[in-house]
Motif scaffolding. Sequence first.
Motif, short mmCIF file in Angstrom:
data_model
loop_
_atom_site.label_atom_id
_atom_site.label_comp_id
_atom_site.label_asym_id
_atom_site.label_seq_id
_atom_site.Cartn_x
_atom_site.Cartn_y
_atom_site.Cartn_z
N ASN A 1 85.06 32.36 -10.64
CA ASN A 1 85.87 31.94 -11.75
C ASN A 1 86.33 33.19 -12.61
O ASN A 1 87.44 33.25 -13.07
N SER A 2 85.50 34.11 -12.98
CA SER A 2 85.96 35.34 -13.91
C SER A 2 86.78 36.24 -13.13
O SER A 2 87.97 36.58 -13.59
N ALA A 3 86.91 36.26 -11.79
CA ALA A 3 87.59 37.07 -11.04
C ALA A 3 88.97 36.30 -11.20
O ALA A 3 89.94 37.01 -11.06
N LEU A 4 89.04 35.13 -10.59
CA LEU A 4 90.32 34.45 -10.41
C LEU A 4 91.01 33.89 -11.74
O LEU A 4 92.35 34.26 -11.74
N HIS A 5 90.24 33.78 -12.76
CA HIS A 5 90.69 33.41 -13.99
C HIS A 5 91.01 34.33 -15.17
O HIS A 5 91.74 33.99 -16.14
N MET A 6 90.42 35.29 -14.89
CA MET A 6 90.32 36.35 -15.99
C MET A 6 90.91 37.78 -15.44
O MET A 6 92.10 38.16 -15.66
N GLN A 7 89.94 38.46 -14.64
CA GLN A 7 90.16 39.72 -14.30
C GLN A 7 91.53 39.83 -13.38
O GLN A 7 92.21 40.75 -13.86
N LEU A 8 91.57 39.07 -12.39
CA LEU A 8 93.00 39.20 -11.43
C LEU A 8 94.13 38.70 -12.41
O LEU A 8 95.13 39.42 -12.14
N LYS A 9 94.03 37.93 -13.37
CA LYS A 9 95.03 37.44 -14.23
C LYS A 9 95.61 38.84 -14.76
O LYS A 9 96.79 38.84 -15.11
N ASN A 10 94.45 39.39 -15.48
CA ASN A 10 94.85 40.44 -16.38
C ASN A 10 95.28 41.69 -15.47
O ASN A 10 96.25 42.39 -16.04
N ILE A 11 95.09 41.76 -13.98
CA ILE A 11 95.91 42.80 -13.41
C ILE A 11 97.11 42.27 -13.47
O ILE A 11 98.01 43.15 -13.33
N GLU A 12 97.60 41.30 -12.98
CA GLU A 12 98.99 40.81 -12.99
C GLU A 12 99.62 41.05 -14.31
O GLU A 12 100.76 41.62 -14.13
N LEU A 13 99.13 40.93 -15.34
CA LEU A 13 99.75 41.02 -16.64
C LEU A 13 99.70 42.69 -16.90
O LEU A 13 100.80 43.17 -17.39
N SER B 1 77.74 27.97 -23.75
CA SER B 1 78.84 27.20 -24.21
C SER B 1 79.71 26.85 -23.30
O SER B 1 79.86 27.09 -22.28
N PRO B 2 80.64 25.33 -23.76
CA PRO B 2 81.46 24.92 -22.51
C PRO B 2 82.47 25.74 -22.13
O PRO B 2 82.58 25.70 -20.80
N GLN B 3 82.85 26.69 -22.78
CA GLN B 3 84.04 27.55 -22.10
C GLN B 3 83.58 28.76 -21.41
O GLN B 3 84.08 29.34 -20.56
N TYR B 4 82.11 29.19 -21.33
CA TYR B 4 81.61 30.23 -20.54
C TYR B 4 80.79 29.77 -19.64
O TYR B 4 80.71 30.23 -18.69
N THR B 5 79.93 28.68 -19.77
CA THR B 5 78.86 28.29 -18.73
C THR B 5 79.54 27.62 -17.60
O THR B 5 80.07 26.65 -17.78
N PRO B 6 79.27 28.21 -16.45
CA PRO B 6 79.88 27.60 -15.10
C PRO B 6 79.39 26.11 -14.91
O PRO B 6 78.23 25.95 -15.06
N PRO B 7 80.18 25.33 -14.32
CA PRO B 7 79.41 24.06 -13.89
C PRO B 7 78.77 24.22 -12.67
O PRO B 7 78.67 25.09 -12.16
#
Length: 173
Positions: free
Chosen positions: A49-61, A95-101
Amino acid sequence: MNTTETLQRFEETVQHYLHELDGFSLEQLQYTPQEGEWSLGQMYLHLVNSALHMQLKNIELCLKPNGEMGAKTEAGTAVFDLGGFPPVRIQVPPSPQYTPPQPTSKEDIVEGLQAVVRQMREVEPVLRKSSEGCTIAHPRFGALNAREWFMLIEMHYRHHLLQKERLKHAIAG
């Protein structure tokens, strides 16, 4: 390390994660050693999730000229100078936004890891030709360019090998 070497090292690390994943049942992947700690499955999902939803998204930006320029923090400079995270445990309060399911299947984990590898392979050739000018701020490391975000994914996966080993031993009892 250049982006080609980073990608190769990343793929080797993911292969290790996939190989290890074969040895666990879903129940073992969901086992939480202590209250407030992640299970092995949650750690795997955190990486995906961190790769797909944060790190790779930031590469695109970063690849889109956004004019944003900034500097790395002291922690960011240290991690990149070292070429990885120090071998210490980093705990973030639940936290709900950081702890993975908890994972619902091993297949979801495998598909997630494969999706990250695919996207890393797709973006790597673009990074070889990209400018280092545009940056996006990381919450702890400061301004990172596209290549640094790419390297961060590999460093992050490598860093969690320590947690994987600790959780693997907890599962084994």
